[in-house]
Design an enzyme around this catalytic site. Structure first.
Site, mmCIF file in Angstrom:
data_model
loop_
_atom_site.group_PDB
_atom_site.id
_atom_site.type_symbol
_atom_site.label_atom_id
_atom_site.label_comp_id
_atom_site.label_asym_id
_atom_site.label_seq_id
_atom_site.Cartn_x
_atom_site.Cartn_y
_atom_site.Cartn_z
ATOM 1 N N SER A 138 0.709 -1.266 -0.010
ATOM 2 C CA SER A 138 -0.027 0.026 0.169
ATOM 3 C C SER A 138 0.834 1.311 0.006
ATOM 4 O O SER A 138 2.051 1.167 0.662
ATOM 5 C CB SER A 138 -0.835 -0.130 1.315
ATOM 6 O OG SER A 138 -1.558 1.469 1.431
ATOM 7 N N TYR A 196 -1.871 -0.803 10.544
ATOM 8 C CA TYR A 196 -1.896 -1.192 8.955
ATOM 9 C C TYR A 196 -0.837 -0.658 8.218
ATOM 10 O O TYR A 196 0.077 -1.371 7.402
ATOM 11 C CB TYR A 196 -3.067 -0.826 8.406
ATOM 12 C CG TYR A 196 -3.463 -1.009 7.078
ATOM 13 C CD1 TYR A 196 -3.726 -2.150 6.422
ATOM 14 C CD2 TYR A 196 -3.114 0.284 6.298
ATOM 15 C CE1 TYR A 196 -3.748 -2.060 5.143
ATOM 16 C CE2 TYR A 196 -3.313 0.107 4.761
ATOM 17 C CZ TYR A 196 -3.797 -1.231 4.263
ATOM 18 O OH TYR A 196 -3.799 -1.279 3.222
HETATM 19 N N1 LIG Z 1 -8.732 -0.414 -1.070
HETATM 20 C C1 LIG Z 1 -7.618 0.343 -0.952
HETATM 21 O O1 LIG Z 1 -7.860 1.561 -1.159
HETATM 22 C C2 LIG Z 1 -6.400 -0.309 -0.823
HETATM 23 C C3 LIG Z 1 -5.259 0.573 -0.827
HETATM 24 C C4 LIG Z 1 -3.988 0.233 -0.820
HETATM 25 C C5 LIG Z 1 -3.834 -1.214 -0.394
HETATM 26 N N2 LIG Z 1 -4.805 -2.055 -0.351
HETATM 27 C C6 LIG Z 1 -4.388 -3.489 -0.194
HETATM 28 O O2 LIG Z 1 -4.968 -4.374 -1.245
HETATM 29 C C7 LIG Z 1 -5.261 -5.764 -0.858
HETATM 30 C C8 LIG Z 1 -6.831 -5.987 -1.068
HETATM 31 O O3 LIG Z 1 -7.686 -4.760 -0.549
HETATM 32 P P1 LIG Z 1 -9.170 -4.612 -1.048
HETATM 33 O O4 LIG Z 1 -9.441 -3.148 -0.734
HETATM 34 O O5 LIG Z 1 -9.436 -5.257 -1.967
HETATM 35 O O6 LIG Z 1 -9.736 -5.361 0.348
HETATM 36 P P2 LIG Z 1 -11.192 -6.097 0.866
HETATM 37 O O7 LIG Z 1 -11.446 -5.767 2.169
HETATM 38 O O8 LIG Z 1 -12.176 -5.355 0.098
HETATM 39 O O9 LIG Z 1 -10.748 -7.221 0.287
HETATM 40 C C9 LIG Z 1 -9.673 -8.227 0.896
HETATM 41 C C10 LIG Z 1 -10.210 -9.656 0.793
HETATM 42 O O10 LIG Z 1 -8.980 -10.349 1.537
HETATM 43 C C11 LIG Z 1 -9.649 -11.551 2.009
HETATM 44 N N3 LIG Z 1 -8.974 -11.896 3.330
HETATM 45 C C12 LIG Z 1 -8.775 -11.316 4.447
HETATM 46 N N4 LIG Z 1 -8.238 -11.867 5.136
HETATM 47 C C13 LIG Z 1 -7.992 -13.134 4.859
HETATM 48 C C14 LIG Z 1 -7.078 -14.209 5.290
HETATM 49 N N5 LIG Z 1 -6.554 -14.537 6.465
HETATM 50 N N6 LIG Z 1 -6.987 -15.289 4.263
HETATM 51 C C15 LIG Z 1 -7.379 -15.144 2.880
HETATM 52 N N7 LIG Z 1 -8.086 -14.212 2.547
HETATM 53 C C16 LIG Z 1 -8.478 -12.822 3.314
HETATM 54 C C17 LIG Z 1 -11.284 -10.939 2.469
HETATM 55 O O11 LIG Z 1 -11.962 -12.194 2.703
HETATM 56 C C18 LIG Z 1 -11.406 -10.340 1.326
HETATM 57 O O12 LIG Z 1 -12.126 -10.951 0.302
HETATM 58 C C19 LIG Z 1 -5.016 -5.553 0.828
HETATM 59 O O13 LIG Z 1 -3.898 -5.990 0.952
HETATM 60 C C20 LIG Z 1 -5.092 -4.047 0.833
HETATM 61 O O14 LIG Z 1 -4.237 -3.898 2.179
HETATM 62 C C21 LIG Z 1 -6.077 -1.672 -0.769
#
Ligand SMILES: NC(=O)c1ccc[n+]([C@@H]2O[C@H](COP(=O)([O-])OP(=O)(O)OC[C@H]3O[C@@H](n4cnc5c(N)ncnc54)[C@H](O)[C@@H]3O)[C@@H](O)[C@H]2O)c1
Length: 280
Positions: A150, A171
């Site tokens: 991130s 985080y």
């Molecule tokens: N949304 C944003 O703005 C953003 C920004 C920077 C980084 N990210 C990163 O991108 C990645 C995806 O984020 P997102 O926004 O799609 O989040 P989200 O919460 O919409 O989806 C995350 C997914 O990971 C799954 N998950 C959680 N814990 C788990 C585990 N122990 N084992 C297997 N699966 C698991 C959840 O069930 C979910 O389907 C993450 O690593 C997040 O930190 C997101």
């Protein structure tokens, strides 16, 4: 899409965690649309199945599994199944992540639970995922690992973080760890012709950012009259030169590039896909 795009990852096998929704589902769809066979998993197995169904209906090839990345014993059976059904894994995308522990959104400050959950999933979960595929990549002397970190794992944003972001501290530190892990893993695996890079997304409207926006409301009275989505848009306009949110497909396209032969001399890098938001 040009035909060269459609064949960019032709016949490659990709393994993606947290692919039941959000960014992981977008990455899986983009890689599949470029010819990869994809193994998608999530702690929510039925959500992973929906992603696979969507890809198969669109003419791609996907299998799904229920996997908790915090447990190596949970990963291993699905890794073995992916290799048996699709072939050796060429591309590994540890994407599963959490913003905090249970109840994060409505808390004013972080707790031990936030440290434990973010490190279990965002750090140990990434390493567990890599460990489950690493040996067969080393044996074949080929592989692409693309870790989803991130831009929040770069540097604190000063005043804004003091005022609003404190609950996100575990985080952000866990994502910094994921970036540093990327550096070390690139050093370790370079001799085996394995590229290791990270993609640092900016802001995407997924359930994760909805929780962040609700948390902003909790922390800062200035947001009291705004909806979570209005807060999301306001933050983007304030910080991103391009002025728009990123999409799961935007992240998927950068992952596809880093998983392709076009990036064979890029390793140990963390690339922001964040509309130009500057973290200094
Ligand atoms: N949304 C944003 O703005 C953003 C920004 C920077 C980084 N990210 C990163 O991108 C990645 C995806 O984020 P997102 O926004 O799609 O989040 P989200 O919460 O919409 O989806 C995350 C997914 O990971 C799954 N998950 C959680 N814990 C788990 C585990 N122990 N084992 C297997 N699966 C698991 C959840 O069930 C979910 O389907 C993450 O690593 C997040 O930190 C997101």
């Amino acid at each position: 899409m040009s035909s060269s795009m459609a064949t960019q990852l032709q016949g490659k096998v990709a393994f993606i965690t947290g692919a039941g929704r959000g960014i992981g589902a977008g990455i899986a769809s983009v890689l599949a649309s470029r010819g990869a066979l994809v193994a998608v998993c999530d702690v929510d197995g039925s959500a992973a199945q929906e992603t696979a169904d969507h890809i198969n209906t669109a003419g791609g090839r996907a299998i799904a599994g229920a996997v908790d990345v915090t447990e190596p014993d949970s990963l291993q059976p699905f890794t073995s199944r992916a290799i048996a059904e699709l072939g050796d894994i060429d591309i590994c995308v540890p994407n599963a992540g959490v913003i905090g522990g249970k109840g994060f959104a409505t808390r004013k400050d972080f707790t031990k639970q936030d440290w434990d959950m973010t490190f279990a999933v965002n750090v140990h979960g990434v390493a567990n995922t890599v460990d489950s595929v690493k040996q067969q990549m080393m044996t074949r002397e080929q592989g692409k690992i693309v870790i989803i970190a991130s831009h929040g794992g770069r540097k604190p944003r000063g005043v804004a973080d003091r005022a609003r972001g404190s609950a996100q501290q575990p985080y952000a530190v866990s994502k910094a760890a994921a970036i540093q892990y990327t550096h070390f893993l690139a050093m370790e695996l370079g001799a085996y012709n394995i590229n290791v890079n990270a993609v640092c997304p900016g802001r995407l409207w997924t359930p994760m950012w909805e929780a962040i926006a609700i948390n902003h409301k909790e922390l800062d009275p200035a947001f009291a009259d705004m909806t979570p989505h209005e807060i999301f848009i306001e933050q983007i306009k304030a910080t991103m030169p391009l002025g728009r949110p990123q999409t799961p497909e935007d992240i998927g396209k950068t992952v596809a590039f880093l998983a392709s032969d076009d990036s064979s001399e890029i390793t140990g890098q963390a690339i922001n896909v964040n509309g130009g938001a500057i973290f200094s």
